[in-house]
Motif scaffolding. Structure first.
Motif, PDB file in Angstrom:
ATOM      1  N   PHE A 190       0.836  -1.192   0.000  1.00  0.00           N
ATOM      2  CA  PHE A 190       0.000   0.000   0.000  1.00  0.00           C
ATOM      3  C   PHE A 190       0.876   1.249   0.000  1.00  0.00           C
ATOM      4  O   PHE A 190       1.862   1.336   0.745  1.00  0.00           O
ATOM      5  CB  PHE A 190      -0.909   0.027   1.235  1.00  0.00           C
ATOM      6  CG  PHE A 190      -2.138  -0.815   1.086  1.00  0.00           C
ATOM      7  CD1 PHE A 190      -3.190  -0.396   0.289  1.00  0.00           C
ATOM      8  CD2 PHE A 190      -2.249  -2.033   1.739  1.00  0.00           C
ATOM      9  CE1 PHE A 190      -4.329  -1.175   0.146  1.00  0.00           C
ATOM     10  CE2 PHE A 190      -3.379  -2.822   1.610  1.00  0.00           C
ATOM     11  CZ  PHE A 190      -4.425  -2.384   0.800  1.00  0.00           C
ATOM     12  N   GLY A 191       0.493   2.194  -0.838  1.00  0.00           N
ATOM     13  CA  GLY A 191       1.096   3.522  -0.793  1.00  0.00           C
ATOM     14  C   GLY A 191       0.067   4.474  -0.207  1.00  0.00           C
ATOM     15  O   GLY A 191      -1.110   4.421  -0.564  1.00  0.00           O
ATOM     16  N   LEU A 192       0.492   5.324   0.716  1.00  0.00           N
ATOM     17  CA  LEU A 192      -0.428   6.219   1.413  1.00  0.00           C
ATOM     18  C   LEU A 192       0.057   7.651   1.264  1.00  0.00           C
ATOM     19  O   LEU A 192       1.253   7.932   1.420  1.00  0.00           O
ATOM     20  CB  LEU A 192      -0.515   5.853   2.895  1.00  0.00           C
ATOM     21  CG  LEU A 192      -0.965   4.415   3.187  1.00  0.00           C
ATOM     22  CD1 LEU A 192      -0.774   4.095   4.658  1.00  0.00           C
ATOM     23  CD2 LEU A 192      -2.417   4.219   2.781  1.00  0.00           C
ATOM     24  N   GLY A 193      -0.857   8.531   0.951  1.00  0.00           N
ATOM     25  CA  GLY A 193      -0.523   9.941   0.833  1.00  0.00           C
ATOM     26  C   GLY A 193      -1.413  10.765   1.745  1.00  0.00           C
ATOM     27  O   GLY A 193      -2.636  10.656   1.679  1.00  0.00           O
ATOM     28  N   PHE A 194      -0.787  11.570   2.631  1.00  0.00           N
ATOM     29  CA  PHE A 194      -1.554  12.436   3.525  1.00  0.00           C
ATOM     30  C   PHE A 194      -0.607  13.471   4.118  1.00  0.00           C
ATOM     31  O   PHE A 194       0.622  13.324   4.083  1.00  0.00           O
ATOM     32  CB  PHE A 194      -2.234  11.621   4.628  1.00  0.00           C
ATOM     33  CG  PHE A 194      -1.285  10.848   5.505  1.00  0.00           C
ATOM     34  CD1 PHE A 194      -0.853  11.362   6.722  1.00  0.00           C
ATOM     35  CD2 PHE A 194      -0.811   9.606   5.104  1.00  0.00           C
ATOM     36  CE1 PHE A 194       0.032  10.655   7.514  1.00  0.00           C
ATOM     37  CE2 PHE A 194       0.066   8.883   5.902  1.00  0.00           C
ATOM     38  CZ  PHE A 194       0.493   9.414   7.111  1.00  0.00           C
ATOM     39  N   ASP A 195      -1.187  14.522   4.664  1.00  0.00           N
ATOM     40  CA  ASP A 195      -0.414  15.584   5.310  1.00  0.00           C
ATOM     41  C   ASP A 195      -0.220  15.194   6.777  1.00  0.00           C
ATOM     42  O   ASP A 195      -1.190  15.072   7.529  1.00  0.00           O
ATOM     43  CB  ASP A 195      -1.178  16.910   5.204  1.00  0.00           C
ATOM     44  CG  ASP A 195      -0.322  18.090   5.656  1.00  0.00           C
ATOM     45  OD1 ASP A 195       0.544  17.899   6.526  1.00  0.00           O
ATOM     46  OD2 ASP A 195      -0.537  19.210   5.139  1.00  0.00           O
ATOM     47  N   ARG A 196       1.032  15.003   7.189  1.00  0.00           N
ATOM     48  CA  ARG A 196       1.308  14.507   8.534  1.00  0.00           C
ATOM     49  C   ARG A 196       1.040  15.540   9.620  1.00  0.00           C
ATOM     50  O   ARG A 196       1.086  15.215  10.811  1.00  0.00           O
ATOM     51  CB  ARG A 196       2.748  14.015   8.609  1.00  0.00           C
ATOM     52  CG  ARG A 196       2.991  12.830   7.698  1.00  0.00           C
ATOM     53  CD  ARG A 196       4.425  12.367   7.717  1.00  0.00           C
ATOM     54  NE  ARG A 196       4.603  11.305   6.732  1.00  0.00           N
ATOM     55  CZ  ARG A 196       4.321  10.025   6.973  1.00  0.00           C
ATOM     56  NH1 ARG A 196       3.878   9.668   8.149  1.00  0.00           N
ATOM     57  NH2 ARG A 196       4.491   9.108   6.026  1.00  0.00           N
ATOM     58  N   THR A 197       0.810  16.783   9.221  1.00  0.00           N
ATOM     59  CA  THR A 197       0.400  17.767  10.222  1.00  0.00           C
ATOM     60  C   THR A 197      -1.116  17.772  10.399  1.00  0.00           C
ATOM     61  O   THR A 197      -1.623  18.422  11.318  1.00  0.00           O
ATOM     62  CB  THR A 197       0.862  19.175   9.818  1.00  0.00           C
ATOM     63  OG1 THR A 197       0.220  19.545   8.591  1.00  0.00           O
ATOM     64  CG2 THR A 197       2.370  19.210   9.645  1.00  0.00           C
ATOM     65  N   GLU A 198      -1.834  17.067   9.518  1.00  0.00           N
ATOM     66  CA  GLU A 198      -3.292  17.008   9.608  1.00  0.00           C
ATOM     67  C   GLU A 198      -3.782  15.663  10.136  1.00  0.00           C
ATOM     68  O   GLU A 198      -4.771  15.606  10.875  1.00  0.00           O
ATOM     69  CB  GLU A 198      -3.910  17.258   8.224  1.00  0.00           C
ATOM     70  CG  GLU A 198      -3.629  18.633   7.672  1.00  0.00           C
ATOM     71  CD  GLU A 198      -4.131  18.805   6.254  1.00  0.00           C
ATOM     72  OE1 GLU A 198      -4.262  19.957   5.811  1.00  0.00           O
ATOM     73  OE2 GLU A 198      -4.397  17.779   5.587  1.00  0.00           O
ATOM     74  N   LEU A 199      -3.124  14.580   9.703  1.00  0.00           N
ATOM     75  CA  LEU A 199      -3.543  13.242  10.105  1.00  0.00           C
ATOM     76  C   LEU A 199      -2.367  12.484  10.703  1.00  0.00           C
ATOM     77  O   LEU A 199      -1.211  12.674  10.286  1.00  0.00           O
ATOM     78  CB  LEU A 199      -4.083  12.458   8.894  1.00  0.00           C
ATOM     79  CG  LEU A 199      -5.328  12.992   8.185  1.00  0.00           C
ATOM     80  CD1 LEU A 199      -5.631  12.136   6.965  1.00  0.00           C
ATOM     81  CD2 LEU A 199      -6.528  13.004   9.122  1.00  0.00           C
ATOM     82  N   GLU A 200      -2.661  11.627  11.645  1.00  0.00           N
ATOM     83  CA  GLU A 200      -1.661  10.718  12.193  1.00  0.00           C
ATOM     84  C   GLU A 200      -2.111   9.295  11.878  1.00  0.00           C
ATOM     85  O   GLU A 200      -3.203   8.874  12.250  1.00  0.00           O
ATOM     86  CB  GLU A 200      -1.531  10.889  13.704  1.00  0.00           C
ATOM     87  CG  GLU A 200      -0.485   9.948  14.307  1.00  0.00           C
ATOM     88  CD  GLU A 200      -0.374  10.098  15.811  1.00  0.00           C
ATOM     89  OE1 GLU A 200       0.592   9.572  16.383  1.00  0.00           O
ATOM     90  OE2 GLU A 200      -1.264  10.742  16.419  1.00  0.00           O
ATOM     91  N   LEU A 201      -1.282   8.556  11.115  1.00  0.00           N
ATOM     92  CA  LEU A 201      -1.614   7.189  10.752  1.00  0.00           C
ATOM     93  C   LEU A 201      -1.137   6.260  11.871  1.00  0.00           C
ATOM     94  O   LEU A 201       0.051   6.201  12.188  1.00  0.00           O
ATOM     95  CB  LEU A 201      -0.941   6.818   9.429  1.00  0.00           C
ATOM     96  CG  LEU A 201      -1.392   5.509   8.795  1.00  0.00           C
ATOM     97  CD1 LEU A 201      -2.859   5.564   8.401  1.00  0.00           C
ATOM     98  CD2 LEU A 201      -0.543   5.193   7.567  1.00  0.00           C
ATOM     99  N   LEU A 202      -2.063   5.536  12.456  1.00  0.00           N
ATOM    100  CA  LEU A 202      -1.754   4.656  13.576  1.00  0.00           C
ATOM    101  C   LEU A 202      -1.488   3.220  13.137  1.00  0.00           C
ATOM    102  O   LEU A 202      -0.750   2.491  13.793  1.00  0.00           O
ATOM    103  CB  LEU A 202      -2.914   4.679  14.589  1.00  0.00           C
ATOM    104  CG  LEU A 202      -3.274   6.060  15.138  1.00  0.00           C
ATOM    105  CD1 LEU A 202      -4.496   5.970  16.022  1.00  0.00           C
ATOM    106  CD2 LEU A 202      -2.106   6.657  15.906  1.00  0.00           C
ATOM    107  N   GLN A 203      -2.120   2.818  12.037  1.00  0.00           N
ATOM    108  CA  GLN A 203      -1.935   1.437  11.570  1.00  0.00           C
ATOM    109  C   GLN A 203      -2.168   1.389  10.066  1.00  0.00           C
ATOM    110  O   GLN A 203      -3.167   1.911   9.570  1.00  0.00           O
ATOM    111  CB  GLN A 203      -2.928   0.500  12.268  1.00  0.00           C
ATOM    112  CG  GLN A 203      -2.880  -0.939  11.756  1.00  0.00           C
ATOM    113  CD  GLN A 203      -3.981  -1.797  12.353  1.00  0.00           C
ATOM    114  OE1 GLN A 203      -4.515  -1.484  13.416  1.00  0.00           O
ATOM    115  NE2 GLN A 203      -4.326  -2.876  11.677  1.00  0.00           N
TER     116      GLN A 203
END
Length: 749
Positions: A215-228
């Protein structure tokens, strides 16, 4: 029954749209375009709003089709050459749909053909009681099961080859972990943890191939925190993405599959959170500990958020320091590779992208990778890999044009090696933003043929456009090649009205065929040209081919020449041009006296001549008086004649009869009728010479309209009007009597 939307997967653009149809939630809106000629004509005049549709994936040979999903038409927009449909996607097709029965039924539909996409309503006589279930199912029960059944049909259809590497994803419920209840993505809270459930399906992939996918994931790390994030992709199973919103407001989470992100589903989760603001702090201890990589990425995202990375040189310096701490971090290297590209360090950018590999690159990395690789001469293999992953639907015109400009700097060989993926993947974007830049670089005969073969295979080039560009290039490069001529002939004869320049190319190619002994092929090509050419041009073409055949002393070409002359003579007789018919009949007898066609045409011509002799005798006296008046008006002046394939043998006799100073005759030239703009400037050989003659003492201008054409006649008429000179158009016949009658009428008027 629904309106059927047949969908091809042959092109990257179509494949991405089809994947979107398969992954979208019920109720999502969707816009799709079809060429006008791919939409049933009857539908274009009807109000289609609210009507149900069924999407059917199908590719050549169209023996196994895949009905996958239902929808509703919201609006139809006519954009000229394209028709845009605004649709709302509804349920997937029934699980137990009988595809064999559907295929058998579809083959009976007149509108089912080999076009890449078709929109049509089934024939009414075949609508009632089809031998299969096709109705839209009710409710959302067993939605994943229906989705898997739709994919199974796709993988058993003729379109399966386009999805051999695909991983299919279906978004399921988004849940609040504290309550284990469904959550609304537009109403999340910054203080809670959420889980997005995703169904995966890839039954066609072998275990080892699926193991290479991630899986490739794209998001703004100042907006979302990926836990799993899921580490493996099951062939048929459910995975979970756990995340938390860090700050209030809107955010986006993109999910794609590496390394085949362009051939697999790509999900987008748009969320909006409210609540007290939370900031994720990155302390020195966190950076120095096990969270080094995560801390650096978070710091990078924060610097972007604060606008500290706008200047490429400054941003590159910051990244170089970060990479000293985490030299193997993919995200930092991706960022640095992009900055190397922007700063013109293309060698470094290419090498960094290459080391990262396809699995580590995001969709937006492939365009700068392609440009840097192209500018550094990285080779065809690297560039083809870039094109294979390039997300064309995300490119804007400026980015696509940059690719075209970059390719234009390379040699013809490299361009041709990349032309096929460019055309198949880029489709309309390739034609609008790239083709114009690279076309001037293709100059060799083999290159021109290869380029147009690919454009024809991808249905990107229309016959009239392809003909114009190829004809212009072959003229500029002075190419005289049988293969180019044959292609130009095919392209020209595909059009309703053949281009004017085609006559010369046709004659050249037919002569070539005749010289090779392929007389039947030359004659067949001539007959193909008949309905596509104006009558005058066709007659000149037929006569010119016959003249060429006369140059040999062999029996077969002389037989064909005699037959062609006889046919031309009959055509001239039927339009009342007995003088021309007589001359052509003499040529036929000279070529092949024993021809079967010759006696019949000769007999018909004699009857026509006898029929008009009595009429001529009745008006001979009056005609003689009018000739005397014409002689008085024309004596000592010039007569200018335009048109006709040859100067008539009675020209000198005419000059003496009217006491003319001179007869200036400008025969028509095969395949080179004057263009309006050329005529007005008096530059064309035919009318240009006429215009020059008009500046002298001219008594009248006559135009044989059948041969010179109406445009020539119109321009000559306008020139005569300006100079107050009689204009005599001859619309029937080319005999001396026909010319005299036209002159009498023009000078009396």
């Amino acid at each position: 029954m629904d309106i059927l939307f047949f969908r091809s997967s042959r092109f990257r653009e179509y494949q991405r749209e089809n994947l979107r149809i398969l992954e979208a939630n019920d109720g999502e809106h969707f816009r799709i375009h079809y060429p006008r000629d791919a939409v049933q004509a009857e539908l274009l005049s009807q109000d289609l709003q609210g009507l149900p549709v069924l999407f059917v994936l199908s590719d050549s040979p169209h023996e196994h089709r895949a009905p996958v999903r239902h929808g509703r038409i919201l609006a139809v927009h006519d954009e000229g050459e394209r028709i845009e449909f605004a649709l709302r996607l509804t349920a997937f097709a029934q699980v137990d749909l009988d595809c064999q029965a559907f295929d058998a039924w579809a083959k009976k539909q007149p509108a089912c053909c080999d076009k890449p996409a078709m929109v049509f309503r089934p024939t009414p006589s075949l609508q009632p009681d089809p031998p299969f279930k096709l109705a839209e199912p009710d409710g959302r029960e067993n939605r994943p099961e229906k989705w898997r059944a739709a994919i199974d049909r796709l993988l058993a259809s003729d379109s399966a080859k386009h999805y051999a590497d695909s991983v299919f994803l279906l978004p399921l419920e988004l849940k609040d972990e504290e309550t284990d209840r469904p959550a609304d993505p537009s109403a999340l809270s910054t203080g809670r943890t959420y889980a997005q459930h995703i169904q995966t399906y890839a039954p066609q992939l072998k275990a080892e191939d699926r193991a290479r996918c991630s899986f490739g994931l794209g998001f703004d790390r100042t907006e979302l925190e990926l836990l799993q994030a899921p580490e493996k992709i099951p062939a048929d199973g459910e995975v979970v993405l756990r995340f938390r919103a860090l700050v209030p407001g809107s955010a986006r989470l993109n999910v794609h599959v590496r390394p085949h992100s362009e051939r697999s589903s790509r999900l987008v989760l748009d969320v909006h959170a409210s609540g007290s603001e939370i900031q994720r702090l990155f302390t020195c201890e966190e950076i120095a500990g096990e969270s080094l990589r995560e801390g650096l990425r978070g710091l990078l995202a924060l610097l972007h958020k604060q606008g500290a990375m706008k200047l490429p040189a400054q941003a590159s310096a910051v990244l170089e320091h970060m990479l000293q701490l985490a030299p193997d971090d993919d995200e930092l290297n991706r960022e640095q590779a992009l900055l190397d590209h922007k700063l013109g360090r293309h060698d470094q950018a290419t090498e960094r992208y290459r080391k990262l590999g396809a699995e580590a690159l995001a969709p937006e990395d492939w365009q700068p990778y392609f440009l840097s690789a192209c500018l550094t001469g990285a080779g065809t293999k690297v560039l083809r890999e870039s094109l294979d992953h390039l997300p064309w639907e995300l490119l804007n015109s400026e980015q696509a044009q940059a690719m075209g400009k970059c390719l234009a700097q390379q040699g013809e060989g490299l361009i041709l090696s990349l032309l096929e993926p460019l055309a198949y993947f880029g489709t309309e974007r390739f034609m609008t933003d790239i083709w114009a830049y690279i076309w001037p670089s293709i100059r060799s005969t083999d290159g021109l043929l290869s380029a147009h073969r690919i454009l024809r295979e991808t249905h990107l080039d229309k016959p009239e456009v392809a003909y114009a560009t190829l004809q212009e290039r072959s003229a500029d490069e002075d190419i005289n090649d049988a293969r180019i001529d044959e292609l130009l002939v095919d392209l020209g004869l595909e059009q309703e009205q053949a281009p004017r320049s085609l006559a010369e190319i046709l004659l050249r190619h037919m002569r070539r065929l005749a010289d090779a002994g392929q007389f039947d092929k030359a004659q067949s090509m001539l007959e193909r040209a008949r309905p596509r050419m104006n009558p005058g041009g066709f007659e000149q073409l037929r006569t010119a081919l016959a003249d060429h055949l006369m140059e040999t002393a062999q029996a077969e070409p002389l037989r064909l020449a005699g037959w062609l002359f006889a046919e031309a003579a009959e055509a001239a007789r039927l339009r009342g041009d007995l003088d021309e018919a007589t001359w052509l009949l003499e040529r036929s007898a000279l070529a092949h006296p024993e021809g079967d066609r010759l006696p019949k045409v000769q007999q018909a011509l004699e009857k026509s001549v006898n029929a008009i002799e009595s009429m001529q005798l009745l008006g001979e006296a009056l005609f003689g008086q009018r000739i005397k008046k014409l002689r008085d008006r024309m004596a000592g002046k010039r007569l200018v004649i335009a048109g006709g394939s040859h100067e008539k043998p009675w020209t000198e006799e005419l000059r003496q009869e009217l006491a003319l100073a001179e007869v200036v005759w400008h025969p028509s030239q095969l395949g080179k009728p004057p263009r309006v703009e050329k005529l007005r400037e008096s530059l064309n050989k035919t009318v240009g010479a006429v215009a020059v003659s008009l500046n002298k003492t001219v008594g009248a201008v006559a135009v044989l309209v059948f041969y010179a054409g109406h445009r020539t006649a119109d321009v000559a008429k306008e020139e005569c009007r300006k100079r107050n000179i009689p204009f005599a158009p001859i619309t029937q016949g080319t005999s001396k009597d026909a010319l005299l009658r036209a002159l009498i009428k023009a000078t009396e008027d």
